[in-house]
Structures are given as C-alpha cells and as structure tokens.
Design a protein around this motif. Structure first.
Motif, mmCIF file in Angstrom:
data_model
loop_
_atom_site.group_PDB
_atom_site.id
_atom_site.type_symbol
_atom_site.label_atom_id
_atom_site.label_comp_id
_atom_site.label_asym_id
_atom_site.label_seq_id
_atom_site.Cartn_x
_atom_site.Cartn_y
_atom_site.Cartn_z
ATOM 1 N N LEU A 1 0.940 -1.284 0.114
ATOM 2 C CA LEU A 1 0.129 0.014 -0.011
ATOM 3 C C LEU A 1 0.808 1.440 0.151
ATOM 4 C CD1 LEU A 1 -2.922 -1.196 2.452
ATOM 5 C CD2 LEU A 1 -3.065 -0.565 -0.023
ATOM 6 N N GLY A 2 1.965 1.056 0.663
ATOM 7 C CA GLY A 2 2.910 2.342 0.728
ATOM 8 C C GLY A 2 3.556 2.599 -0.643
ATOM 9 N N LEU A 3 3.871 1.531 -1.470
ATOM 10 C CA LEU A 3 4.487 1.601 -2.689
ATOM 11 C C LEU A 3 3.321 2.229 -3.605
ATOM 12 C CD1 LEU A 3 6.446 -1.513 -2.958
ATOM 13 C CD2 LEU A 3 7.372 0.685 -3.339
ATOM 14 N N LEU A 4 2.051 1.702 -3.423
ATOM 15 C CA LEU A 4 0.967 2.514 -4.339
ATOM 16 C C LEU A 4 0.968 3.888 -3.944
ATOM 17 C CD1 LEU A 4 -1.622 -0.487 -4.384
ATOM 18 C CD2 LEU A 4 -0.255 0.379 -6.309
ATOM 19 N N ALA A 5 0.936 4.023 -2.657
ATOM 20 C CA ALA A 5 0.808 5.534 -2.455
ATOM 21 C C ALA A 5 1.776 6.703 -2.751
ATOM 22 C CB ALA A 5 0.735 5.786 -1.001
ATOM 23 N N LEU A 6 3.144 5.913 -3.065
ATOM 24 C CA LEU A 6 4.311 6.567 -3.349
ATOM 25 C C LEU A 6 4.216 7.020 -4.985
ATOM 26 C CD1 LEU A 6 7.051 7.942 -2.866
ATOM 27 C CD2 LEU A 6 8.025 5.683 -2.896
ATOM 28 N N ALA A 7 3.649 5.808 -5.618
ATOM 29 C CA ALA A 7 3.357 5.666 -6.918
ATOM 30 C C ALA A 7 2.417 6.997 -7.551
ATOM 31 C CB ALA A 7 3.155 4.471 -7.619
ATOM 32 N N SER A 8 1.717 7.166 -6.687
ATOM 33 C CA SER A 8 0.280 8.046 -6.813
ATOM 34 C C SER A 8 0.972 9.398 -6.656
ATOM 35 C CB SER A 8 -0.758 8.059 -5.823
ATOM 36 O OG SER A 8 -1.441 6.720 -6.026
ATOM 37 N N ILE A 9 1.716 9.621 -5.662
ATOM 38 C CA ILE A 9 2.431 10.858 -5.378
ATOM 39 C C ILE A 9 3.385 11.227 -6.640
ATOM 40 C CG2 ILE A 9 4.152 12.076 -3.769
ATOM 41 C CD1 ILE A 9 2.811 10.498 -1.588
ATOM 42 N N VAL A 10 4.290 10.415 -6.921
ATOM 43 C CA VAL A 10 5.019 10.590 -8.054
ATOM 44 C C VAL A 10 4.398 10.928 -9.388
ATOM 45 C CG1 VAL A 10 6.776 9.280 -9.294
ATOM 46 C CG2 VAL A 10 7.131 9.249 -6.948
ATOM 47 N N ARG B 1 8.807 14.713 -16.954
ATOM 48 C CA ARG B 1 7.374 14.149 -16.659
ATOM 49 C C ARG B 1 7.509 12.830 -17.028
ATOM 50 N NH1 ARG B 1 3.530 14.171 -13.523
ATOM 51 N NH2 ARG B 1 1.486 13.412 -14.359
ATOM 52 N N THR B 2 8.130 12.462 -18.030
ATOM 53 C CA THR B 2 8.374 11.088 -18.338
ATOM 54 C C THR B 2 9.037 10.133 -17.446
ATOM 55 O OG1 THR B 2 8.434 11.875 -20.816
ATOM 56 C CG2 THR B 2 9.393 9.712 -20.656
ATOM 57 N N PHE B 3 10.070 10.809 -17.112
ATOM 58 C CA PHE B 3 10.699 9.982 -15.893
ATOM 59 C C PHE B 3 9.838 9.803 -14.734
ATOM 60 C CE2 PHE B 3 12.979 10.242 -11.767
ATOM 61 C CZ PHE B 3 14.026 9.124 -11.880
ATOM 62 N N LEU B 4 9.209 10.821 -14.319
ATOM 63 C CA LEU B 4 8.398 10.507 -13.003
ATOM 64 C C LEU B 4 7.284 9.426 -13.411
ATOM 65 C CD1 LEU B 4 7.599 14.099 -11.814
ATOM 66 C CD2 LEU B 4 9.157 12.394 -10.815
ATOM 67 N N LEU B 5 6.612 9.486 -14.533
ATOM 68 C CA LEU B 5 5.666 8.506 -14.998
ATOM 69 C C LEU B 5 6.242 6.943 -15.101
ATOM 70 C CD1 LEU B 5 3.367 10.350 -17.540
ATOM 71 C CD2 LEU B 5 2.925 9.588 -15.145
ATOM 72 N N GLY B 6 7.749 6.858 -15.480
ATOM 73 C CA GLY B 6 8.227 5.695 -15.559
ATOM 74 C C GLY B 6 8.562 4.953 -14.266
ATOM 75 N N LEU B 7 9.019 6.186 -13.220
ATOM 76 C CA LEU B 7 9.221 5.821 -11.987
ATOM 77 C C LEU B 7 7.602 5.173 -11.088
ATOM 78 C CD1 LEU B 7 10.951 5.571 -9.354
ATOM 79 C CD2 LEU B 7 10.555 8.055 -9.097
ATOM 80 N N ALA B 8 6.865 5.824 -11.361
ATOM 81 C CA ALA B 8 5.274 5.659 -10.710
ATOM 82 C C ALA B 8 5.087 4.101 -11.363
ATOM 83 C CB ALA B 8 4.461 6.611 -11.391
ATOM 84 N N GLY B 9 5.168 3.945 -12.575
ATOM 85 C CA GLY B 9 4.945 2.602 -13.296
ATOM 86 C C GLY B 9 5.740 1.425 -12.662
ATOM 87 N N PHE B 10 7.157 1.783 -12.281
ATOM 88 C CA PHE B 10 8.030 0.983 -11.785
ATOM 89 C C PHE B 10 7.384 0.420 -10.314
ATOM 90 C CE2 PHE B 10 12.201 -0.053 -9.461
ATOM 91 C CZ PHE B 10 12.717 -1.166 -10.241
ATOM 92 N N LEU B 11 7.195 1.497 -9.455
ATOM 93 C CA LEU B 11 6.673 1.580 -8.096
ATOM 94 C C LEU B 11 5.294 0.724 -8.124
ATOM 95 C CD1 LEU B 11 7.370 5.007 -6.801
ATOM 96 C CD2 LEU B 11 8.499 3.133 -5.984
ATOM 97 N N VAL B 12 4.486 0.761 -9.155
ATOM 98 C CA VAL B 12 3.131 0.069 -9.212
ATOM 99 C C VAL B 12 3.619 -1.357 -9.206
ATOM 100 C CG1 VAL B 12 1.052 -0.390 -10.575
ATOM 101 C CG2 VAL B 12 1.748 1.766 -9.986
ATOM 102 N N LEU B 13 4.337 -1.791 -10.147
ATOM 103 C CA LEU B 13 4.826 -3.075 -10.503
ATOM 104 C C LEU B 13 5.327 -3.722 -9.267
ATOM 105 C CD1 LEU B 13 5.689 -5.540 -12.382
ATOM 106 C CD2 LEU B 13 7.950 -4.189 -12.752
#
Length: 125
Positions: A19-28, A39-51
């Motif tokens: 859940l913490g990783l999902l919250a962090l992905a949302s924030i990112v 922006r591309t980097f942040l979206l890639g990082l968010a996808g990585f965190l969701v995975l």
C-alpha cells in the motif's frame, strides 16, 4: 500446526508495504513538473513502483496461504528495501528512510521465522 509461527503479522507488514508503494506511486505520478523529460521520468518511476507494489502484494497473499514465493520474494525485497532506506538516511531523507528501514527489519525477522515452517515442493506428508 500449533508450533508454527503465525503468518498474519508478516502478511500485514507486506500488505502495508504494498500500500505504501502504491501511495508513493500516486504521489510521484501526480507530481507536477514543467519539463517533458522530467514528466516522462516520473511516470516511468510511478509505473516501476506500481509493478513492485503488485509483486509485494502477491508475496503477502502467498505468505498468508503458506506458499514459498512470498517468503523468498519477501526476504529478498526487504534486503533491497533496507539498502534503499539506508541510502535515503544517508541522503538526509530521515523520515522516509527511517520508516523504510524499520519496516524492512520487522518484515525480515517475521519472514525468517516462517522459513522452516513453509513446506517445499519436495516435502511429503
């Protein structure tokens, strides 16, 4: 089965981390930036965190059901999390690093207690 440690605490810690990783992905993902590259980097990082949130969530489910994947992946994840948290502490991110390190230590202790009580595919009843 009374001699086996409870799987619930380890499952709860892994679920909390997911859940913490999902919250962090949302924030990112929602973090504003003017640069397209950022922006591309942040979206890639968010996808990585969701995975990884999904994988940690699957590990929590596996631990609860008595599977080996959750224990093995959970222990490996905690090692990476502890290293990342230690780097965050060194970089001055004390709150995030401290929370990550404490969760990693608690989870690895709980998961290590489950190693001997989790059957392997070679175990015969």
């Amino acid at each position: 089965m009374a001699d086996y440690p409870s799987r619930t605490p380890a499952t709860l810690v892994l679920a909390l981390e997911a859940l913490g990783l999902l919250a962090l992905a949302s924030i990112v993902a929602l973090g504003g930036t003017d640069s397209d590259a950022s922006r591309t980097f942040l979206l890639g990082l968010a996808g990585f965190l969701v995975l990884f949130a999904v994988l940690v969530g699957l590990a929590a489910t596996s631990v609860l059901r008595g599977g080996r994947f959750g224990v093995g992946f959970g222990i490996t994840w905690q090692l990476f999390q502890a290293l990342t948290a230690a780097s965050m502490l060194r970089g001055g991110l004390l709150t995030a690093g401290g929370i990550g390190l404490v969760l990693a230590i608690i989870a690895i202790v709980l998961l290590m207690r489950l190693v001997s009580s989790t059957p392997t595919p070679l175990d015969q009843d």
